[in-house]
Design an enzyme around this catalytic site. Sequence first.
Site, short mmCIF file in Angstrom:
data_model
loop_
_atom_site.label_atom_id
_atom_site.label_comp_id
_atom_site.label_asym_id
_atom_site.label_seq_id
_atom_site.Cartn_x
_atom_site.Cartn_y
_atom_site.Cartn_z
CG ASP A 31 -75.13 -43.14 50.52
OD1 ASP A 31 -76.03 -44.00 50.63
OD2 ASP A 31 -75.20 -42.17 49.76
CG ASP B 211 -77.98 -46.29 47.40
OD1 ASP B 211 -79.10 -45.76 47.33
OD2 ASP B 211 -77.00 -45.75 47.96
#
Length: 167
Positions: free
Chosen positions: A125, A143
């Site tokens: 991330d 995401d």
Amino acid sequence: MGKITLWGRHSGAVALIALVGLILDQASKLWFLYGFDLGANGPVTIAPFLDFVLVWNRGISYGLFQQHSEIGRWILAGFTVVAAVFIWVWAAGTTRKITLLALSLLLAGAIGNGIDRLVFGAVVDFVHFHVGSFSWYVFNLADVWIVAGAVGLLYDWLTDRGPDAAK
């Protein structure tokens, strides 16, 4: 109950959209990891509300269900495979374009984060939104695809005007 279909009329489109989303996700992660070396050169402030920062997510969305053992990692990886197969079968049988797009995005996101879990043991991330003291979670393009796909499915469900709508 209808028969399970692995290839439908729009499966080629699903595969193409999912592949493009997957490539964009993986390319961005690889660039931030190895091209820019975000681990050594970050965090990077892009705007007063946006930073690029490297976070290894060993859980699922919002960092829930963090797994620090190999068994936990493989359970989440297995869940990803099952989810991807379910999404593919659902997409193979759909006739609605919004459902097709939403499921394609979900598939791209699931596979993208699944690859990270298999290769790195955690999801990469790197996008961090924040406003004042409020900090949103750190996320990646996979995401974004998952959230967009979920919103698309919700929109499809709320606007479905099938044969039963008049009842």
